[in-house]
Each structure stands twice: as structure tokens, then as C-alpha cells.
Design a protein around this motif. Structure first.
Motif, PDB file in Angstrom:
ATOM      1  N   ARG A  34       0.827  -1.210   0.000  1.00  0.00           N
ATOM      2  CA  ARG A  34       0.000   0.000   0.000  1.00  0.00           C
ATOM      3  C   ARG A  34       0.861   1.261   0.000  1.00  0.00           C
ATOM      4  O   ARG A  34       0.503   2.264  -0.607  1.00  0.00           O
ATOM      5  CB  ARG A  34      -0.937  -0.014   1.206  1.00  0.00           C
ATOM      6  CG  ARG A  34      -2.002  -1.095   1.094  1.00  0.00           C
ATOM      7  CD  ARG A  34      -2.895  -1.216   2.312  1.00  0.00           C
ATOM      8  NE  ARG A  34      -3.878  -2.280   2.111  1.00  0.00           N
ATOM      9  CZ  ARG A  34      -4.752  -2.674   3.021  1.00  0.00           C
ATOM     10  NH1 ARG A  34      -4.789  -2.070   4.203  1.00  0.00           N
ATOM     11  NH2 ARG A  34      -5.613  -3.648   2.759  1.00  0.00           N
ATOM     12  N   SER A  46      -4.337   9.728  -1.141  1.00  0.00           N
ATOM     13  CA  SER A  46      -5.728  10.168  -1.079  1.00  0.00           C
ATOM     14  C   SER A  46      -6.314   9.757   0.273  1.00  0.00           C
ATOM     15  O   SER A  46      -5.683   9.038   1.049  1.00  0.00           O
ATOM     16  CB  SER A  46      -6.533   9.515  -2.207  1.00  0.00           C
ATOM     17  OG  SER A  46      -6.590   8.105  -2.010  1.00  0.00           O
ATOM     18  N   GLU A  47      -7.539  10.202   0.550  1.00  0.00           N
ATOM     19  CA  GLU A  47      -8.180   9.803   1.800  1.00  0.00           C
ATOM     20  C   GLU A  47      -8.352   8.289   1.852  1.00  0.00           C
ATOM     21  O   GLU A  47      -8.180   7.668   2.905  1.00  0.00           O
ATOM     22  CB  GLU A  47      -9.537  10.504   1.942  1.00  0.00           C
ATOM     23  CG  GLU A  47      -9.424  11.994   2.228  1.00  0.00           C
ATOM     24  CD  GLU A  47     -10.782  12.601   2.539  1.00  0.00           C
ATOM     25  OE1 GLU A  47     -11.766  11.833   2.665  1.00  0.00           O
ATOM     26  OE2 GLU A  47     -10.857  13.838   2.662  1.00  0.00           O
ATOM     27  N   ALA A  48      -8.665   7.690   0.704  1.00  0.00           N
ATOM     28  CA  ALA A  48      -8.825   6.234   0.651  1.00  0.00           C
ATOM     29  C   ALA A  48      -7.486   5.548   0.917  1.00  0.00           C
ATOM     30  O   ALA A  48      -7.427   4.532   1.626  1.00  0.00           O
ATOM     31  CB  ALA A  48      -9.379   5.814  -0.709  1.00  0.00           C
ATOM     32  N   ASP A  49      -6.401   6.112   0.349  1.00  0.00           N
ATOM     33  CA  ASP A  49      -5.064   5.558   0.603  1.00  0.00           C
ATOM     34  C   ASP A  49      -4.731   5.627   2.088  1.00  0.00           C
ATOM     35  O   ASP A  49      -4.212   4.663   2.665  1.00  0.00           O
ATOM     36  CB  ASP A  49      -4.001   6.337  -0.181  1.00  0.00           C
ATOM     37  CG  ASP A  49      -4.084   6.124  -1.680  1.00  0.00           C
ATOM     38  OD1 ASP A  49      -4.511   5.034  -2.096  1.00  0.00           O
ATOM     39  OD2 ASP A  49      -3.725   7.054  -2.419  1.00  0.00           O
ATOM     40  N   GLU A  50      -5.016   6.778   2.688  1.00  0.00           N
ATOM     41  CA  GLU A  50      -4.706   6.957   4.106  1.00  0.00           C
ATOM     42  C   GLU A  50      -5.461   5.966   4.973  1.00  0.00           C
ATOM     43  O   GLU A  50      -4.912   5.397   5.922  1.00  0.00           O
ATOM     44  CB  GLU A  50      -5.012   8.391   4.533  1.00  0.00           C
ATOM     45  CG  GLU A  50      -4.064   9.426   3.959  1.00  0.00           C
ATOM     46  CD  GLU A  50      -4.380  10.817   4.461  1.00  0.00           C
ATOM     47  OE1 GLU A  50      -5.521  11.039   4.926  1.00  0.00           O
ATOM     48  OE2 GLU A  50      -3.494  11.677   4.408  1.00  0.00           O
ATOM     49  N   ARG A  51      -6.743   5.749   4.660  1.00  0.00           N
ATOM     50  CA  ARG A  51      -7.532   4.780   5.426  1.00  0.00           C
ATOM     51  C   ARG A  51      -6.972   3.380   5.260  1.00  0.00           C
ATOM     52  O   ARG A  51      -6.885   2.610   6.223  1.00  0.00           O
ATOM     53  CB  ARG A  51      -8.999   4.826   4.982  1.00  0.00           C
ATOM     54  CG  ARG A  51      -9.755   6.050   5.478  1.00  0.00           C
ATOM     55  CD  ARG A  51     -11.258   5.856   5.301  1.00  0.00           C
ATOM     56  NE  ARG A  51     -11.623   5.688   3.899  1.00  0.00           N
ATOM     57  CZ  ARG A  51     -11.931   6.683   3.079  1.00  0.00           C
ATOM     58  NH1 ARG A  51     -11.904   7.930   3.527  1.00  0.00           N
ATOM     59  NH2 ARG A  51     -12.268   6.442   1.835  1.00  0.00           N
ATOM     60  N   SER A  52      -6.576   3.054   4.031  1.00  0.00           N
ATOM     61  CA  SER A  52      -6.034   1.733   3.751  1.00  0.00           C
ATOM     62  C   SER A  52      -4.729   1.497   4.502  1.00  0.00           C
ATOM     63  O   SER A  52      -4.505   0.428   5.083  1.00  0.00           O
ATOM     64  CB  SER A  52      -5.805   1.582   2.237  1.00  0.00           C
ATOM     65  OG  SER A  52      -5.234   0.340   1.928  1.00  0.00           O
ATOM     66  N   ASP A  55      -5.421   1.181   8.255  1.00  0.00           N
ATOM     67  CA  ASP A  55      -5.964  -0.142   8.571  1.00  0.00           C
ATOM     68  C   ASP A  55      -4.838  -1.171   8.660  1.00  0.00           C
ATOM     69  O   ASP A  55      -4.830  -2.029   9.561  1.00  0.00           O
ATOM     70  CB  ASP A  55      -6.972  -0.574   7.514  1.00  0.00           C
ATOM     71  CG  ASP A  55      -8.278   0.208   7.590  1.00  0.00           C
ATOM     72  OD1 ASP A  55      -8.510   0.860   8.632  1.00  0.00           O
ATOM     73  OD2 ASP A  55      -9.038   0.173   6.610  1.00  0.00           O
TER      74      ASP A  55
END
Length: 309
Positions: A34, A46-52, A55
Motif C-alpha cells: 500500500r 488520497s483519503e482512501a489511501d490513508e484509510r487503507s 488499517d
């Protein structure tokens, strides 16, 4: 013939702890995959990258697969390369960044000391901020800018234990032999910045013992390293466009920070929440999460430290 580890339960437990489980290795592989998908050590996430990424970090931190008491382990020593820093909202009321306890950060606090808070605030007038509330913590513009530049190699070197005895290094040993945490930025052809700090592993202090009273030992961890900057300099071997500077030796330029006058402003801490054989997750006193991997050997494409450590 049975091995020594098989006959010694403590040695056997220590041996198994240093061998990551398949689940831990898989979790590390997911995290590193990731990280490879984002640019600028997290700046392009991105925000999705950060969440991934968050996690994947949580999986490692809660899996129990990391080494216990990481700040007391010899495995934390050596040279680590920075792969990722978490983002933080820019706080216009604290333009130079602030610690999680609300105080100004170590090095950048110098500017507020010299010019005052209002002048420091004025420096940030060109920046925008989301909302009017204070962020819980923030990194400084200096930190965010440097860590986002991929052409720089950013490393952290940790030295805590005596090579001969394995005992903690003595504070009185001097800068060449005491416990240290160094931040290194290598750039250009043979140029680097070294920020070096005297280090001390934080054990279970009185307040922590009081807070943890009644908890079992498994819930406690020696994970924090306190440090105080006392040495910094640039070493320049080449100028713009890689042109070698005159002379036979690189030029050493002192970093213009009077550490001895800054007191607590030159101090910070690093708390490690996960330590594997080659992957480390730590958080600094500004609330930033750092993900680092052990520096590879030079023959395998790694960048050795440009000085003896």
C-alpha cells in the motif's frame, strides 16, 4: 540432540519472538504494498489511501506479532529508511507545528523564540486551514516539505546499547559513544544534513506505574525513546548541478540552531508501536506516524550512512 532453545523455555520464547509469524509477514507485505502505491512518502495519498494504510498499521499494532518492549531491544538499533509519514491538518494558530501536548516542537520552536508568536503566525499567512478548530497535533511545514521530496533519502539511525556488553550506553560517554538518535537527509551527490540527539530509553516511570497499577505485565511496554538535539550540521561535497566543491574534503556547515539555549524546545520523543525484523512503526511528539524499513545493504541498493555512527 535437542537444541539449547528447546531445553531453555526463556531462550525458546525469545527465539520464536524474533521469527515473525506468517500472518505478521503477510500483514507487513500488505502495508508495504500500500505504501508503494502512494507518492511523496504519503504526501500524495488520497483519503482512501490513508484509510487503507491506517488499517494495515492497525493490523500490525494489534496482532501481537511485533517484538515486545521495542525500545529495549537491540533490533531497534541500526539505520532505518523513512517510507511514510502521516498527514496532519495545518494549524494556522501553530504554524510551526505543535506537539500532542500542545507545546511547540523542538527545532521549529526556535523561530517563535527568536521572532515571537505573532511574527511566526504572520509567516503562515499564505497557508490555508480547514475549519477554525485546533488539530490535536500537527507537523511543521518544514517537516512536511522535506519528507515529501522523493529525491531526498531520509533515514533514522538509532544507537542505544554497548556493542561489547549489550548494556545501555552511558550518558557521560560523549557524542561519539553515548546513546543517540540521528535524523539524516542525503541529497545531491555526497551531501547530507545530520540532526543528532542524545537519547534515553523511557522505562516505567512513577506516573506510568501508578496508572498501570493492577494491570498484568503483558499490558506494559518499554516503547519510548526520549531525545534532546545537541549536534547538527550540513556536509556538502557538491554544489548545484552536482559540481564538486573546491578542496579535497567536503565542506561542513554548522546548522544554525543554538541547542543549548533552547532547553525543552530542543527535546522530543519517539514511541514505537510495532517493531519487526525489517519494519518499524513509530509516532513522534508532534503526533505524526512514521513507517520505516531497515536500510538495505549497499550491494542491494541501500544507502549507507555518510559518517561513522
Amino acid at each position: 540432540r535437542a537444541s539449547a532453545a528447546a531445553n531453555d523455555p526463556e531462550l525458546s520464547a525469545a527465539s520464536s519472538e524474533t521469527r515473525p509469524s506468517p500472518e505478521t509477514k503477510d500483514a507487513e507485505a500488505v502495508l508495504l504494498a500500500r505504501l508503494r502505491a502512494v507518492s511523496g512518502r504519503g504526501a500524495g495519498a488520497s483519503e482512501a489511501d490513508e484509510r487503507s494504510i491506517a488499517d494495515a498499521v492497525t493490523v500490525l499494532e494489534t496482532s501481537g506479532g511485533g517484538l515486545r518492549d521495542p525500545a529495549s531491544r537491540p533490533e531497534i538499533e541500526g539505520t532505518w529508511r523513512l517510507l511514510y509519514t502521516s498527514k496532519s491538518k495545518f494549524d494556522k494558530r501553530n504554524p510551526l507545528g505543535k506537539r500532542v501536548d500542545g507545546t511547540k516542537p523542538g527545532l521549529e520552536g526556535l523561530f517563535a523564540t527568536l521572532f515571537g508568536d505573532e511574527a511566526a503566525k504572520t509567516m503562515a499567512d499564505g497557508f490555508s486551514t480547514e475549519g477554525s478548530g485546533l488539530a490535536s497535533s500537527s507537523s511543521s511545514p518544514i517537516q512536511r516539505t522535506v519528507t515529501s521530496l522523493e529525491q531526498f533519502t531520509i533515514q533514522q539511525a538509532i544507537r542505544l546499547f554497548d556493542k561489547q556488553t549489550g548494556a545501555p550506553r552511558k550518558e557521560s560517554a560523549g557524542q561519539d559513544a553515548d546513546a543517540r538518535v540521528d535524523q539524516i537527509v542525503q541529497f545531491g551527490n555526497g551531501n547530507f544534513l545530520r540532526l543528532s540527539a542524545k537519547a534515553n530509553v523511557v522505562d516505567m516511570d512513577t506516573s506510568r506505574r501508578s496508572k498501570d497499577a493492577g494491570k498484568d505485565d503483558a499490558s506494559r511496554s518499554i516503547s519510548r525513546i526520549d531525545f534532546a538535539f545537541d549536534l547538527a550540521y550540513f556536509e556538502l561535497a557538491t554544489g548545484p548541478f552536482g559540481i564538486k566543491l573546491p578542496g579535497t574534503r567536503p565542506a561542513r556547515v554548522p546548522y544554525p540552531v543554538p541547542f543549548s539555549l533552547l532547553g525543552d524546545e530542543a527535546k522530543g520523543w519517539l514511541e514505537t508501536s510495532y517493531l519487526g525484523k525489517d519494519v518499524r512503526i513509530s509516532r513522534g511528539n508532534k503526533g505524526t506516524t512514521f513507517i520505516l524499513v531497515r536500510e538495505a545493504e549497499e550491494a542491494n541498493g541501500g544507502a549507507p550512512l555518510p559518517y561513522e555512527f
